[in-house]
Design a protein around this motif. Structure first.
Motif, PDB file in Angstrom:
ATOM      1  N   ASP A  51       0.862  -1.185   0.000  1.00 25.94           N
ATOM      2  CA  ASP A  51       0.000   0.000   0.000  1.00 25.94           C
ATOM      3  C   ASP A  51       0.901   1.238   0.000  1.00 25.94           C
ATOM      4  OD1 ASP A  51      -3.234   0.554   1.246  1.00 25.94           O
ATOM      5  OD2 ASP A  51      -1.837   2.166   0.731  1.00 25.94           O
ATOM      6  N   PRO A  52       0.683   2.151  -0.939  1.00 26.44           N
ATOM      7  CA  PRO A  52       1.557   3.323  -1.016  1.00 26.44           C
ATOM      8  C   PRO A  52       1.100   4.497  -0.154  1.00 26.44           C
ATOM      9  CG  PRO A  52       0.090   3.294  -2.893  1.00 26.44           C
ATOM     10  CD  PRO A  52      -0.257   2.073  -2.065  1.00 26.44           C
ATOM     11  N   ASP A  53      -0.084   4.395   0.477  1.00 20.31           N
ATOM     12  CA  ASP A  53      -0.716   5.589   1.043  1.00 20.31           C
ATOM     13  C   ASP A  53      -0.418   5.797   2.526  1.00 20.31           C
ATOM     14  OD1 ASP A  53      -1.870   6.135  -1.399  1.00 20.31           O
ATOM     15  OD2 ASP A  53      -3.671   4.955  -0.954  1.00 20.31           O
ATOM     16  N   THR A  54      -0.583   7.058   2.931  1.00 23.25           N
ATOM     17  CA  THR A  54      -0.594   7.397   4.356  1.00 23.25           C
ATOM     18  C   THR A  54      -2.042   7.475   4.809  1.00 23.25           C
ATOM     19  OG1 THR A  54      -0.522   9.751   3.751  1.00 23.25           O
ATOM     20  CG2 THR A  54       1.580   8.682   4.294  1.00 23.25           C
ATOM     21  N   ILE A  55      -2.212   7.301   6.125  1.00 24.66           N
ATOM     22  CA  ILE A  55      -3.580   7.343   6.656  1.00 24.66           C
ATOM     23  C   ILE A  55      -4.091   8.781   6.670  1.00 24.66           C
ATOM     24  CG2 ILE A  55      -2.733   7.455   9.049  1.00 24.66           C
ATOM     25  CD1 ILE A  55      -5.272   5.878   9.852  1.00 24.66           C
ATOM     26  N   GLU A  56      -5.369   8.916   6.341  1.00 25.51           N
ATOM     27  CA  GLU A  56      -6.039  10.214   6.439  1.00 25.51           C
ATOM     28  C   GLU A  56      -7.148  10.092   7.484  1.00 25.51           C
ATOM     29  OE1 GLU A  56      -7.470  11.145   2.558  1.00 25.51           O
ATOM     30  OE2 GLU A  56      -5.468  11.099   1.647  1.00 25.51           O
ATOM     31  N   ALA A  72      -2.650  12.039  12.994  1.00 24.80           N
ATOM     32  CA  ALA A  72      -1.972  13.321  13.227  1.00 24.80           C
ATOM     33  C   ALA A  72      -0.587  13.329  12.602  1.00 24.80           C
ATOM     34  CB  ALA A  72      -1.888  13.577  14.725  1.00 24.80           C
ATOM     35  N   LYS A  73       0.096  12.195  12.673  1.00 22.49           N
ATOM     36  CA  LYS A  73       1.460  12.121  12.145  1.00 22.49           C
ATOM     37  C   LYS A  73       1.500  11.683  10.683  1.00 22.49           C
ATOM     38  CE  LYS A  73       3.828  11.745  16.501  1.00 22.49           C
ATOM     39  NZ  LYS A  73       4.924  11.192  17.271  1.00 22.49           N
ATOM     40  N   GLY A  74       0.341  11.408  10.116  1.00 22.02           N
ATOM     41  CA  GLY A  74       0.288  11.023   8.703  1.00 22.02           C
ATOM     42  C   GLY A  74       1.112   9.781   8.412  1.00 22.02           C
TER      43      GLY A  74
END
Ligand code: ZN
Length: 300
Positions: A51-56, A72-74
């Motif tokens: 998975d390439p994404d950061t959490i939103e 908060a820390k992405g």
């Protein structure tokens, strides 16, 4: 120290089989996070997450194990996967790839089973083709929310098991060229689709059951192609009539045997499933599958 005494019904050598197995999870959000957590609990030896994404913030209501601090820390979703899987079961090897799966294809090819928990048809289409070519069982999960009227909605979903030599996502019309074309036209225009945690849990849990039944068959269910359609309003998972009838003896012509497999591991030598008398198929499938697995392990 983990005790697996309550899952001994999976077979005398089940924990050894599970420990030797490698499962690939493509997409680690709503569905994928349930998968990672459950495969860690059950004792799969190696879990690879792509998975390439950061959490939103909008992911937090359904990404199992995520915290407000992650948002908060992405943090990368794969970082959350590492933490959750590591906490649940330190004996599991967790390997993460912060990229699209296509950019880590060699790692995906080494998985014994791949599960796709992705949003779009084109990614599913690519994943299934890749898995067919590499003789890997592919299991797909996904859900949708449809508007009925101003106040009411319908939650649908599916769990599909696609094995080399058996019907595929196109055979059951889950993927069609028309859907791919429509998706390509809308690309960039469609906003985020509605998603909630509980259907993801149902669908991911069912997919884990399919995967474990391939590795440690405890159930008499031995069909190569499995399709469960989810009605989230009724809370039902059912096999559509199309699958029960037409697809039972259907020969897939989307992925012909000549296009399957590594050249070192010719699937045609395995006696295609369709050539076996239907009365003996259930026993045959498991033997066929184990031979595939062994061959892959020797050639990978
Ligand atoms: Zn097909």
């Amino acid at each position: 120290m983990t005790s697996y005494s309550r899952q001994e019904f999976l077979g005398a050598d089940a924990q050894a089989v599970l420990l030797a197995a490698s499962v690939g999870i493509v997409g680690y959000c709503g569905g994928g996070s349930h998968l990672g957590q459950q495969f860690a609990h059950v004792g799969i030896g190696r879990i690879r997450v792509f998975d390439p994404d950061t959490i939103e913030a909008s992911n937090h209501p359904r990404l199992v194990g995520a915290s407000p601090e992650d948002v908060a820390k992405g943090r990368l979703k794969t970082q959350i996967a590492e933490r959750v899987v590591g906490n649940v079961n330190p004996a599991v090897t967790i390997e993460t790839y912060n990229s699209k799966w296509e950019d880590a294809a060699d790692a995906l090819a080494e998985c014994d089973i791949v599960i796709g928990a992705v949003d779009d048809y084109s990614t599913r289409d690519g994943l299934e083709r890749f898995c067919r070519r590499n003789l890997i069982p592919y299991i797909d999960i996904g859900m949708d929310v449809h508007t009925l009227d101003s106040e009411h909605h319908f939650i649908s979903g599916q769990v599909i098991q696609s094995l080399p030599g058996h019907p595929c996502l196109r055979c059951c019309n889950y993927i069609t060229d028309e859907k791919l074309d429509r998706e390509a036209e809308r690309y960039g225009a469609a906003g985020p689709r509605p998603q909630v945690v509980w259907p993801n849990g149902v669908l991911a849990s069912t997919a884990v059951g399919f995967a474990i039944n391939l590795l440690c068959p405890w159930s008499p269910e031995r069909r190569g192609f499995r399709f469960l359609s989810y009605d989230g309003n009724e809370g039902e998972l059912v096999t559509p009539a199309l699958v029960r009838g037409y697809l039972e003896n259907h020969v897939c012509d989307h992925h012909p045997p000549t296009e399957l497999g590594d050249p070192l591991c010719d699937i045609r030598s395995f006696c295609p499933y369709q050539q076996v008398e239907s009365s003996s198929r259930s026993g045959f499938l498991n033997r066929w599958w184990m031979r595939l697995l062994n061959c892959r392990r020797e050639t990978v």
